[in-house]
Design a protein around this motif. Sequence first.
Motif, PDB file in Angstrom:
ATOM      1  N   GLY A  70       0.919  -1.189   0.159  1.00 24.41           N
ATOM      2  CA  GLY A  70      -0.043   0.091   0.098  1.00 24.41           C
ATOM      3  C   GLY A  70       0.868   1.281  -0.110  1.00 24.41           C
ATOM      4  O   GLY A  70       2.154   1.202  -0.150  1.00 24.41           O
ATOM      5  N   GLU A  71       0.071   2.374   0.142  1.00 30.54           N
ATOM      6  CA  GLU A  71       0.831   3.728  -0.070  1.00 30.54           C
ATOM      7  C   GLU A  71       1.779   3.773   1.445  1.00 30.54           C
ATOM      8  O   GLU A  71       1.287   3.276   2.366  1.00 30.54           O
ATOM      9  CB  GLU A  71      -0.028   4.725   0.166  1.00 30.54           C
ATOM     10  CG  GLU A  71      -0.922   4.921  -1.074  1.00 30.54           C
ATOM     11  CD  GLU A  71      -0.348   5.016  -2.333  1.00 30.54           C
ATOM     12  OE1 GLU A  71       0.793   5.681  -2.175  1.00 30.54           O
ATOM     13  OE2 GLU A  71      -1.036   4.670  -3.508  1.00 30.54           O
ATOM     14  N   SER A  72       3.072   4.339   1.124  1.00 31.49           N
ATOM     15  CA  SER A  72       3.806   4.485   2.296  1.00 31.49           C
ATOM     16  C   SER A  72       3.370   5.422   3.567  1.00 31.49           C
ATOM     17  O   SER A  72       3.884   5.018   4.670  1.00 31.49           O
ATOM     18  CB  SER A  72       5.136   5.137   2.002  1.00 31.49           C
ATOM     19  OG  SER A  72       4.939   6.509   1.173  1.00 31.49           O
ATOM     20  N   ASP A  73       2.379   5.990   3.347  1.00 30.84           N
ATOM     21  CA  ASP A  73       1.826   6.810   4.592  1.00 30.84           C
ATOM     22  C   ASP A  73       0.808   6.018   5.476  1.00 30.84           C
ATOM     23  O   ASP A  73       0.682   6.225   6.658  1.00 30.84           O
ATOM     24  CB  ASP A  73       1.212   8.385   4.322  1.00 30.84           C
ATOM     25  CG  ASP A  73       0.183   8.064   3.186  1.00 30.84           C
ATOM     26  OD1 ASP A  73       0.223   7.278   2.450  1.00 30.84           O
ATOM     27  OD2 ASP A  73      -0.812   8.983   3.062  1.00 30.84           O
ATOM     28  N   GLU A  74       0.107   4.963   4.652  1.00 33.31           N
ATOM     29  CA  GLU A  74      -0.615   4.037   5.068  1.00 33.31           C
ATOM     30  C   GLU A  74      -0.437   2.555   4.978  1.00 33.31           C
ATOM     31  O   GLU A  74      -1.367   2.089   4.307  1.00 33.31           O
ATOM     32  CB  GLU A  74      -2.264   4.612   5.130  1.00 33.31           C
ATOM     33  CG  GLU A  74      -2.356   5.774   5.702  1.00 33.31           C
ATOM     34  CD  GLU A  74      -4.127   6.269   5.258  1.00 33.31           C
ATOM     35  OE1 GLU A  74      -4.896   5.312   4.949  1.00 33.31           O
ATOM     36  OE2 GLU A  74      -4.328   7.307   5.679  1.00 33.31           O
ATOM     37  N   PRO A  75       0.587   2.127   5.205  1.00 35.76           N
ATOM     38  CA  PRO A  75       1.031   0.746   4.929  1.00 35.76           C
ATOM     39  C   PRO A  75       0.177  -0.608   5.524  1.00 35.76           C
ATOM     40  O   PRO A  75      -0.328  -0.194   6.514  1.00 35.76           O
ATOM     41  CB  PRO A  75       2.345   0.416   5.011  1.00 35.76           C
ATOM     42  CG  PRO A  75       2.789   1.396   6.287  1.00 35.76           C
ATOM     43  CD  PRO A  75       1.737   2.636   6.003  1.00 35.76           C
ATOM     44  N   THR A  76      -0.048  -1.440   4.807  1.00 37.05           N
ATOM     45  CA  THR A  76      -0.656  -2.744   5.580  1.00 37.05           C
ATOM     46  C   THR A  76       0.353  -3.792   5.777  1.00 37.05           C
ATOM     47  O   THR A  76       1.078  -3.991   4.834  1.00 37.05           O
ATOM     48  CB  THR A  76      -1.919  -3.246   4.860  1.00 37.05           C
ATOM     49  OG1 THR A  76      -1.379  -3.394   3.437  1.00 37.05           O
ATOM     50  CG2 THR A  76      -2.801  -2.042   4.361  1.00 37.05           C
ATOM     51  N   ALA A  77       0.093  -4.525   6.741  1.00 34.02           N
ATOM     52  CA  ALA A  77       1.157  -5.515   6.810  1.00 34.02           C
ATOM     53  C   ALA A  77       0.805  -6.872   6.213  1.00 34.02           C
ATOM     54  O   ALA A  77       0.402  -7.777   6.774  1.00 34.02           O
ATOM     55  CB  ALA A  77       1.177  -5.812   8.294  1.00 34.02           C
TER      56      ALA A  77
END
Length: 201
Positions: A79-86
Amino acid sequence: MTTVVRRFLLPLAVALSAAIGAGALSELPRTLITVLPGELFAETIEGTATASDGDSLRIGNNRVRILGIDAPELAQSCGESDEPTACGRAARDHLARLIDGRVVSCIVEDRDRYDRLVAQCAADGRDLGDAMVEAGMAVDYERYSHGFYAEAEARARAAGVGIWSDVFVDPEDWRARQRQRGRWKRSVARSAAINRTTGGE
Protein backbone atom coordinates in the motif's frame (compact mmCIF):
# COMPACT_ATOMS: atom_id res chain seq x y z
CA MET A 1 10.13 -33.14 -16.49
CA THR A 2 8.32 -29.90 -15.63
CA THR A 3 6.27 -29.29 -12.54
CA VAL A 4 3.05 -29.05 -14.53
CA VAL A 5 3.60 -32.44 -16.14
CA ARG A 6 4.39 -33.98 -12.77
CA ARG A 7 1.14 -32.65 -11.34
CA PHE A 8 -0.67 -34.18 -14.30
CA LEU A 9 1.02 -37.54 -13.91
CA LEU A 10 0.64 -38.08 -10.18
CA PRO A 11 -3.16 -38.51 -10.24
CA LEU A 12 -2.68 -41.19 -12.91
CA ALA A 13 -1.13 -43.38 -10.24
CA VAL A 14 -4.67 -44.13 -9.10
CA ALA A 15 -5.70 -45.17 -12.60
CA LEU A 16 -2.64 -47.36 -12.99
CA SER A 17 -3.25 -49.06 -9.67
CA ALA A 18 -6.86 -49.75 -10.64
CA ALA A 19 -5.77 -51.12 -13.99
CA ILE A 20 -3.32 -53.50 -12.35
CA GLY A 21 -6.03 -54.72 -9.99
CA ALA A 22 -8.44 -55.28 -12.87
CA GLY A 23 -5.85 -57.10 -14.95
CA ALA A 24 -6.10 -54.45 -17.65
CA LEU A 25 -2.48 -53.23 -17.53
CA SER A 26 -1.84 -54.47 -21.06
CA GLU A 27 -4.47 -52.04 -22.35
CA LEU A 28 -2.61 -48.96 -21.06
CA PRO A 29 -0.44 -47.14 -23.63
CA ARG A 30 3.16 -48.36 -23.57
CA THR A 31 4.46 -44.77 -23.22
CA LEU A 32 2.30 -44.24 -20.12
CA ILE A 33 3.65 -47.41 -18.51
CA THR A 34 7.18 -46.26 -19.30
CA VAL A 35 6.83 -42.75 -17.88
CA LEU A 36 4.75 -43.35 -14.77
CA PRO A 37 6.87 -45.53 -12.44
CA GLY A 38 9.37 -42.84 -11.44
CA GLU A 39 6.54 -40.44 -10.67
CA LEU A 40 4.59 -42.88 -8.52
CA PHE A 41 7.13 -42.86 -5.73
CA ALA A 42 7.08 -39.10 -5.02
CA GLU A 43 7.33 -38.54 -1.28
CA THR A 44 4.14 -37.48 0.46
CA ILE A 45 3.97 -36.05 3.97
CA GLU A 46 0.75 -35.55 5.88
CA GLY A 47 -0.41 -34.20 9.21
CA THR A 48 -1.49 -31.11 11.07
CA ALA A 49 0.48 -28.02 10.09
CA THR A 50 1.39 -24.55 11.26
CA ALA A 51 1.96 -21.55 8.98
CA SER A 52 5.46 -20.07 9.01
CA ASP A 53 4.61 -17.31 6.54
CA GLY A 54 2.34 -16.93 3.53
CA ASP A 55 4.01 -19.59 1.41
CA SER A 56 5.61 -21.99 3.86
CA LEU A 57 4.51 -24.21 6.71
CA ARG A 58 5.62 -26.92 9.10
CA ILE A 59 4.33 -30.45 9.40
CA GLY A 60 6.03 -32.00 12.40
CA ASN A 61 9.77 -31.44 11.92
CA ASN A 62 9.37 -30.86 8.18
CA ARG A 63 9.70 -27.33 6.85
CA VAL A 64 7.71 -27.04 3.63
CA ARG A 65 7.80 -24.36 0.92
CA ILE A 66 4.55 -24.38 -1.05
CA LEU A 67 5.37 -24.95 -4.71
CA GLY A 68 4.52 -22.39 -7.37
CA ILE A 69 3.40 -19.39 -5.29
CA ASP A 70 5.16 -16.39 -3.77
CA ALA A 71 3.62 -14.53 -0.84
CA PRO A 72 4.71 -11.21 0.67
CA GLU A 73 7.51 -11.67 3.21
CA LEU A 74 6.60 -11.44 6.89
CA ALA A 75 8.32 -8.06 7.24
CA GLN A 76 6.83 -6.72 3.99
CA SER A 77 4.24 -3.94 3.92
CA CYS A 78 1.99 -3.06 1.01
CA GLY A 79 0.00 0.00 0.00
CA GLU A 80 0.87 3.67 0.13
CA SER A 81 3.87 4.57 2.27
CA ASP A 82 1.85 6.83 4.60
CA GLU A 83 -0.72 4.09 5.33
CA PRO A 84 0.95 0.73 4.72
CA THR A 85 -0.68 -2.59 5.51
CA ALA A 86 1.19 -5.54 6.99
CA CYS A 87 0.49 -7.75 3.98
CA GLY A 88 3.19 -10.25 4.92
CA ARG A 89 1.58 -11.01 8.26
CA ALA A 90 -1.87 -10.97 6.63
CA ALA A 91 -0.72 -13.65 4.18
CA ARG A 92 0.62 -15.83 7.00
CA ASP A 93 -2.59 -15.42 8.97
CA HIS A 94 -4.70 -16.37 5.95
CA LEU A 95 -2.66 -19.55 5.40
CA ALA A 96 -3.05 -20.33 9.11
CA ARG A 97 -6.83 -20.10 8.75
CA LEU A 98 -6.80 -22.37 5.69
CA ILE A 99 -4.95 -25.13 7.52
CA ASP A 100 -6.41 -24.67 11.01
CA GLY A 101 -7.71 -27.99 12.33
CA ARG A 102 -7.28 -29.70 8.98
CA VAL A 103 -5.04 -32.50 7.77
CA VAL A 104 -2.50 -31.12 5.31
CA SER A 105 -1.06 -33.41 2.63
CA CYS A 106 2.01 -32.40 0.62
CA ILE A 107 3.50 -34.07 -2.46
CA VAL A 108 7.22 -33.33 -2.29
CA GLU A 109 8.92 -32.39 -5.54
CA ASP A 110 12.23 -30.89 -4.52
CA ARG A 111 14.32 -29.37 -1.73
CA ASP A 112 15.37 -25.71 -1.81
CA ARG A 113 18.61 -24.00 -0.81
CA TYR A 114 17.27 -23.47 2.70
CA ASP A 115 16.79 -27.25 3.02
CA ARG A 116 13.01 -26.92 2.96
CA LEU A 117 10.84 -29.44 1.16
CA VAL A 118 9.23 -27.90 -1.92
CA ALA A 119 5.79 -29.39 -2.31
CA GLN A 120 2.29 -29.03 -3.65
CA CYS A 121 0.05 -29.02 -0.58
CA ALA A 122 -3.65 -29.41 0.05
CA ALA A 123 -5.87 -29.11 3.13
CA ASP A 124 -8.99 -31.28 3.07
CA GLY A 125 -8.46 -31.64 -0.67
CA ARG A 126 -8.15 -27.90 -1.41
CA ASP A 127 -4.93 -26.87 -3.16
CA LEU A 128 -3.34 -24.38 -0.77
CA GLY A 129 -1.40 -22.66 -3.53
CA ASP A 130 -4.58 -22.04 -5.49
CA ALA A 131 -6.43 -20.87 -2.37
CA MET A 132 -3.69 -18.39 -1.42
CA VAL A 133 -3.36 -16.93 -4.91
CA GLU A 134 -7.12 -16.68 -5.46
CA ALA A 135 -7.49 -14.83 -2.16
CA GLY A 136 -4.88 -12.30 -3.30
CA MET A 137 -2.50 -13.40 -0.57
CA ALA A 138 0.20 -14.64 -2.95
CA VAL A 139 1.13 -14.40 -6.62
CA ASP A 140 1.68 -17.09 -9.21
CA TYR A 141 5.44 -17.81 -9.08
CA GLU A 142 5.61 -18.44 -12.81
CA ARG A 143 9.26 -19.45 -12.84
CA TYR A 144 8.37 -22.51 -10.79
CA SER A 145 4.63 -22.94 -11.42
CA HIS A 146 4.87 -22.61 -15.22
CA GLY A 147 1.66 -20.59 -15.01
CA PHE A 148 -0.26 -23.24 -13.04
CA TYR A 149 -1.84 -20.57 -10.82
CA ALA A 150 -2.11 -17.85 -13.47
CA GLU A 151 -5.90 -18.14 -13.71
CA ALA A 152 -6.28 -17.89 -9.93
CA GLU A 153 -4.11 -14.76 -9.98
CA ALA A 154 -6.18 -13.25 -12.78
CA ARG A 155 -9.36 -13.80 -10.74
CA ALA A 156 -7.81 -12.19 -7.66
CA ARG A 157 -6.56 -9.24 -9.68
CA ALA A 158 -9.97 -8.72 -11.32
CA ALA A 159 -11.72 -8.89 -7.95
CA GLY A 160 -9.22 -6.53 -6.33
CA VAL A 161 -8.76 -8.75 -3.29
CA GLY A 162 -5.78 -9.07 -0.95
CA ILE A 163 -2.63 -7.42 -2.23
CA TRP A 164 -4.48 -6.48 -5.44
CA SER A 165 -6.62 -4.02 -3.48
CA ASP A 166 -3.71 -1.57 -3.36
CA VAL A 167 -0.21 -1.05 -4.72
CA PHE A 168 2.44 -3.57 -3.73
CA VAL A 169 5.95 -4.65 -4.61
CA ASP A 170 6.25 -8.15 -6.01
CA PRO A 171 7.70 -10.35 -3.22
CA GLU A 172 10.68 -11.38 -5.34
CA ASP A 173 11.50 -7.73 -6.10
CA TRP A 174 11.06 -6.83 -2.42
CA ARG A 175 13.60 -9.49 -1.42
CA ALA A 176 16.03 -8.21 -4.04
CA ARG A 177 15.71 -4.67 -2.67
CA GLN A 178 16.32 -5.92 0.86
CA ARG A 179 19.46 -7.75 -0.25
CA GLN A 180 20.68 -4.64 -2.05
CA ARG A 181 19.97 -2.52 1.02
CA GLY A 182 21.86 -5.02 3.17
CA ARG A 183 24.87 -4.84 0.85
CA TRP A 184 24.76 -1.02 0.95
CA LYS A 185 24.64 -1.01 4.76
CA ARG A 186 27.59 -3.41 4.96
CA SER A 187 29.53 -1.23 2.53
CA VAL A 188 28.86 1.88 4.63
CA ALA A 189 29.91 0.02 7.78
CA ARG A 190 33.17 -1.11 6.15
CA SER A 191 33.92 2.42 4.98
CA ALA A 192 33.25 3.79 8.47
CA ALA A 193 35.56 1.17 9.98
CA ILE A 194 38.33 2.07 7.53
CA ASN A 195 37.89 5.77 8.29
CA ARG A 196 38.14 5.14 12.01
CA THR A 197 41.31 3.11 11.49
CA THR A 198 42.98 5.64 9.20
CA GLY A 199 41.68 8.76 10.93
CA GLY A 200 39.70 9.81 7.88
CA GLU A 201 36.35 11.59 7.92
